[in-house]
Design a protein around this motif. Structure first.
Motif, mmCIF file in Angstrom:
data_model
loop_
_atom_site.group_PDB
_atom_site.id
_atom_site.type_symbol
_atom_site.label_atom_id
_atom_site.label_comp_id
_atom_site.label_asym_id
_atom_site.label_seq_id
_atom_site.Cartn_x
_atom_site.Cartn_y
_atom_site.Cartn_z
ATOM 1 N N ALA A 83 57.762 32.654 77.072
ATOM 2 C CA ALA A 83 58.244 33.101 78.387
ATOM 3 C C ALA A 83 57.906 32.079 79.461
ATOM 4 O O ALA A 83 56.853 31.422 79.414
ATOM 5 N N GLU A 84 58.816 31.944 80.418
ATOM 6 C CA GLU A 84 58.568 31.021 81.534
ATOM 7 C C GLU A 84 57.393 31.526 82.359
ATOM 8 O O GLU A 84 57.350 32.695 82.745
ATOM 9 N N ARG A 85 56.441 30.654 82.635
ATOM 10 C CA ARG A 85 55.267 31.005 83.439
ATOM 11 C C ARG A 85 55.102 29.977 84.556
ATOM 12 O O ARG A 85 54.366 28.999 84.412
ATOM 13 N N PRO A 86 55.809 30.183 85.687
ATOM 14 C CA PRO A 86 55.663 29.246 86.820
ATOM 15 C C PRO A 86 54.217 29.166 87.304
ATOM 16 O O PRO A 86 53.792 28.145 87.842
ATOM 17 N N TYR A 87 53.485 30.266 87.132
ATOM 18 C CA TYR A 87 52.054 30.286 87.455
ATOM 19 C C TYR A 87 51.320 30.850 86.252
ATOM 20 O O TYR A 87 51.744 31.852 85.666
ATOM 21 N N LYS A 88 50.216 30.212 85.859
ATOM 22 C CA LYS A 88 49.459 30.640 84.686
ATOM 23 C C LYS A 88 47.979 30.705 85.053
ATOM 24 O O LYS A 88 47.364 29.685 85.374
ATOM 25 N N VAL A 89 47.402 31.897 85.011
ATOM 26 C CA VAL A 89 46.010 32.087 85.379
ATOM 27 C C VAL A 89 45.123 31.636 84.221
ATOM 28 O O VAL A 89 45.472 31.835 83.046
ATOM 29 N N PRO A 90 43.978 30.985 84.483
ATOM 30 C CA PRO A 90 43.045 30.629 83.401
ATOM 31 C C PRO A 90 42.618 31.869 82.632
ATOM 32 O O PRO A 90 42.273 32.893 83.225
ATOM 33 N N ILE A 91 42.644 31.809 81.312
ATOM 34 C CA ILE A 91 42.411 32.981 80.477
ATOM 35 C C ILE A 91 41.045 33.631 80.682
ATOM 36 O O ILE A 91 40.910 34.852 80.492
ATOM 37 N N PRO A 92 39.978 32.898 81.081
ATOM 38 C CA PRO A 92 38.700 33.595 81.324
ATOM 39 C C PRO A 92 38.782 34.647 82.432
ATOM 40 O O PRO A 92 38.023 35.624 82.412
ATOM 41 N N ILE A 93 39.708 34.473 83.368
ATOM 42 C CA ILE A 93 39.795 35.421 84.485
ATOM 43 C C ILE A 93 40.273 36.791 84.016
ATOM 44 O O ILE A 93 39.636 37.808 84.345
ATOM 45 N N PRO A 94 41.367 36.924 83.261
ATOM 46 C CA PRO A 94 41.730 38.269 82.791
ATOM 47 C C PRO A 94 40.688 38.872 81.856
ATOM 48 O O PRO A 94 40.482 40.094 81.862
ATOM 49 N N ILE A 95 40.011 38.036 81.055
ATOM 50 C CA ILE A 95 38.942 38.552 80.189
ATOM 51 C C ILE A 95 37.823 39.131 81.040
ATOM 52 O O ILE A 95 37.311 40.226 80.770
ATOM 53 N N LEU A 96 37.427 38.399 82.085
ATOM 54 C CA LEU A 96 36.390 38.882 82.997
ATOM 55 C C LEU A 96 36.825 40.180 83.669
ATOM 56 O O LEU A 96 36.027 41.117 83.810
ATOM 57 N N MET A 97 38.091 40.257 84.065
ATOM 58 C CA MET A 97 38.570 41.456 84.749
ATOM 59 C C MET A 97 38.594 42.665 83.813
ATOM 60 O O MET A 97 38.371 43.794 84.253
ATOM 61 N N VAL A 98 38.869 42.448 82.529
ATOM 62 C CA VAL A 98 38.794 43.543 81.563
ATOM 63 C C VAL A 98 37.361 44.067 81.486
ATOM 64 O O VAL A 98 37.124 45.284 81.463
ATOM 65 N N LEU A 99 36.388 43.156 81.469
ATOM 66 C CA LEU A 99 34.976 43.552 81.418
ATOM 67 C C LEU A 99 34.569 44.299 82.689
ATOM 68 O O LEU A 99 33.821 45.281 82.636
ATOM 69 N N VAL A 100 35.059 43.834 83.840
ATOM 70 C CA VAL A 100 34.763 44.514 85.105
ATOM 71 C C VAL A 100 35.318 45.939 85.076
ATOM 72 O O VAL A 100 34.644 46.899 85.480
ATOM 73 N N ALA A 101 36.545 46.078 84.604
ATOM 74 C CA ALA A 101 37.162 47.405 84.530
ATOM 75 C C ALA A 101 36.380 48.321 83.593
ATOM 76 O O ALA A 101 36.157 49.505 83.898
ATOM 77 N N LEU A 102 35.952 47.795 82.448
ATOM 78 C CA LEU A 102 35.155 48.593 81.517
ATOM 79 C C LEU A 102 33.850 49.047 82.165
ATOM 80 O O LEU A 102 33.422 50.200 82.001
ATOM 81 N N TYR A 103 33.214 48.146 82.899
ATOM 82 C CA TYR A 103 31.961 48.498 83.576
ATOM 83 C C TYR A 103 32.185 49.608 84.596
ATOM 84 O O TYR A 103 31.434 50.589 84.651
ATOM 85 N N LEU A 104 33.222 49.470 85.393
ATOM 86 C CA LEU A 104 33.472 50.446 86.446
ATOM 87 C C LEU A 104 33.873 51.810 85.885
ATOM 88 O O LEU A 104 33.670 52.832 86.543
ATOM 89 N N VAL A 105 34.413 51.828 84.669
ATOM 90 C CA VAL A 105 34.790 53.098 84.058
ATOM 91 C C VAL A 105 33.631 53.708 83.270
ATOM 92 O O VAL A 105 33.371 54.914 83.354
ATOM 93 N N ILE A 106 32.900 52.872 82.524
ATOM 94 C CA ILE A 106 31.895 53.385 81.590
ATOM 95 C C ILE A 106 30.530 53.596 82.226
ATOM 96 O O ILE A 106 29.861 54.612 81.956
#
Length: 521
Positions: free
Chosen positions: A434-457
């Motif tokens: 898929a075309e990705r004119p902007y591509k975020v560094p993969i550590p950022i979504p991984i970190l955000m998943v961990l943040v979401a887990l913390y805030l929920v659990i």
């Protein structure tokens, strides 16, 4: 094909669509189809034999300035005037309080970066709904739509309007039951933003820009006043640093709930991706600019509060900004509640603008009744979904407990934010090309998943509360509606009749709609 006449309206009933056009609307369509080769941003048509197919869309009315104002204007609303108390209470110290505000800004920024890529890979409105559906399928997307439509977005709008009413109340001395007039004011605010957004998308966008500028000017006044106080040596509270810091992970998670509620809106532009001009450029720029601006304003506003009042005064103040105004600008303090009213109304407008898009897109995918995806044939606004969303928000103001609504909202929202962050990681594998004119560094979504887990659990583990179980049961309860009405596609006759009469009354059409050319003659 059956035809029925209803007082000046022509209704065509086909096997799959209920189509309603006013006589003037039919005439306009006929003229465009017969005598014009011009296609505007709001309607596209093509001729196929003796059938004219016209697709009515909402067009692309959101540019970069209105995109930034949509983010800034919906973030800065009631949160900065409510959450300073809850964040300070849960952190215990001014030092940790400011860190939570800054960290929440970084979390919101990272979230905006992830959503910028998601919005350019999945080019659909609806935010989390579209991303979860693309990565994980229809069932979890439906559960998000169910929760968002009934609770998340509607509670957000009702909370903002209740805060608007709180500050309106500062101008009046009410006897007896002051909660009743407050709720009436909140209801009036919801109805007003519904009328604005239902009438014109362009008008709603202009209102958003104007109110965003006004609220930023008000916060600049508070920031400048704090700077003056600091220059005069008012640093006693700030010098306490990390004194009395709370070390409980669950309580600190609740502090993040309060601060992140104040930042909520960082993802709002992704709800209207299809209406955004030049999204490849404007979506990343608006997401980054909006969140960075708000983070700086929030931190400086909190510092200004602590330069003017003690911790206990801030915790006890029914209206923090009003107390600040009394201390700093004296007789002109009357301007503060006016500024807060402007701020919260602007946030309500932006929230209403984006909230109904989840309803609209989910209905377009047959996950909600089809009428909720219909568009006003003339104004090009999603009128049924707007009415539906604001009606539910009106119902949400009846209990009126802002604190409990925020907790419920934060818990359920971050469950789905985490799924959206995970969706980006999944799409990196399932949509490699898929075309990705902007591509975020993969550590950022991984970190955000961990943040979401913390805030929920974390709050559940440290301090189990029955409300969290209710929230989970509510989310899963959506399956009661999904199985019969979506999976087995059971159609209720009453829904069809309601659709017909709502089309007649609201003058809305599906997109696209089909009519025979002979009917235009």
């Amino acid at each position: 094909m059956d035809k029925q006449e209803y007082e000046g309206f022509k209704l065509t009933v086909s096997d799959t669509k209920r189509v309603i056009l006013s006589q003037q609307g039919i005439s306009d369509v006929h003229k465009r189809s017969k005598g014009s080769n011009t296609v505007d941003n709001d309607a596209k048509h093509e001729k196929n034999g003796n059938v004219v197919v016209e697709q009515i869309t909402m067009g692309k009315h959101v540019g970069l300035p209105s995109g930034i104002s949509l983010i800034v204007g919906t973030i800065i609303g009631s949160g900065i005037f409510i959450s300073p108390k809850s964040v300070l209470k849960d952190t215990g110290s001014i030092g940790l309080c400011l860190i939570v505000w800054a960290a929440s800004g970084i979390i919101a920024l990272f979230g905006g970066l992830v959503y910028a890529e998601l919005g350019l890979v999945v080019k659909k409105s609806g935010g989390e709904y579209a991303y979860i559906r693309e990565a994980f399928g229809n069932v979890p997307a439906f559960l998000f739509a169910w929760t968002s439509v009934v609770v998340i977005r509607t509670s957000s709008l009702s909370i903002i309007c209740l805060t608007f009413a709180e500050y309106v109340d500062t101008f009046f001395e009410m006897c007896g039951q002051p909660e009743i007039p407050k709720k009436l004011v909140a209801a009036l605010a919801i109805v007003t933003v519904a009328l604005v957004n239902g009438y014109s998308t362009n008008l709603a966008a202009r209102v958003q820009v104007v109110f965003t500028v006004a609220k930023l000017l008000a916060l600049v006044v508070i920031i400048i006043g704090g700077i003056v106080k600091l220059a005069q040596g008012s640093r006693k509270e700030l010098d306490t640093g990390f004194l009395d810091t709370n070390e409980s992970p669950s309580t600190i998670a609740l502090a993040f709930y309060g601060a992140l509620w104040a930042y909520d809106g960082w993802n709002n532009l992704n709800y209207v991706t299809e209406e955004l001009q030049n999204p490849k450029r404007n979506l990343p720029i608006a997401n980054i600019t909006g969140v960075v601006l708000v983070t700086a304003v929030y931190i400086m506003t909190n510092i200004s509060y602590f330069a003017v009042m003690t911790r206990q005064e801030l915790l006890d103040a029914p209206a923090v900004a009003v107390l600040w105004g009394d201390r700093v600008i004296g007789a002109a303090a009357v301007l503060i509640p006016v500024a807060v009213m402007i701020s919260t109304f602007g946030a309500a407008n932006g929230t209403a603008f984006t909230a109904n898009r989840v309803t609209y897109v989910a209905a377009r995918d047959n996950n909600l009744p089809a009428i909720l995806s219909y568009i006003h044939y003339k104004n090009r606004t999603p009128l049924p979904s707007m009415i539906f969303t604001c009606t539910l928000s009106l119902m949400m103001i009846i209990p009126g407990n802002i604190g409990s609504l925020i907790d419920f909202f934060s818990f359920t929202a971050w469950m789905f934010y985490g799924m959206a962050f995970t969706a980006l990681i999944v799409l990196r594998f399932t949509k490699k090309d898929a075309e990705r004119p902007y591509k975020v560094p993969i550590p950022i979504p991984i970190l955000m998943v961990l943040v979401a887990l913390y805030l929920v659990i974390a709050p559940i583990v440290e301090e189990p509360r029955i409300e969290f179980l209710y929230a989970l049961l509510f989310v899963l309860g959506g399956l009661i509606f999904y199985v019969p009405f979506v999976h087995f596609n059971i159609k209720l006759k009453v829904v069809e009749y309601i659709t017909i009469y709502l089309q007649l009354f609201l003058e809305v059409v599906p997109s696209p709609y089909v009519h025979e050319e002979s009917e235009l003659n």
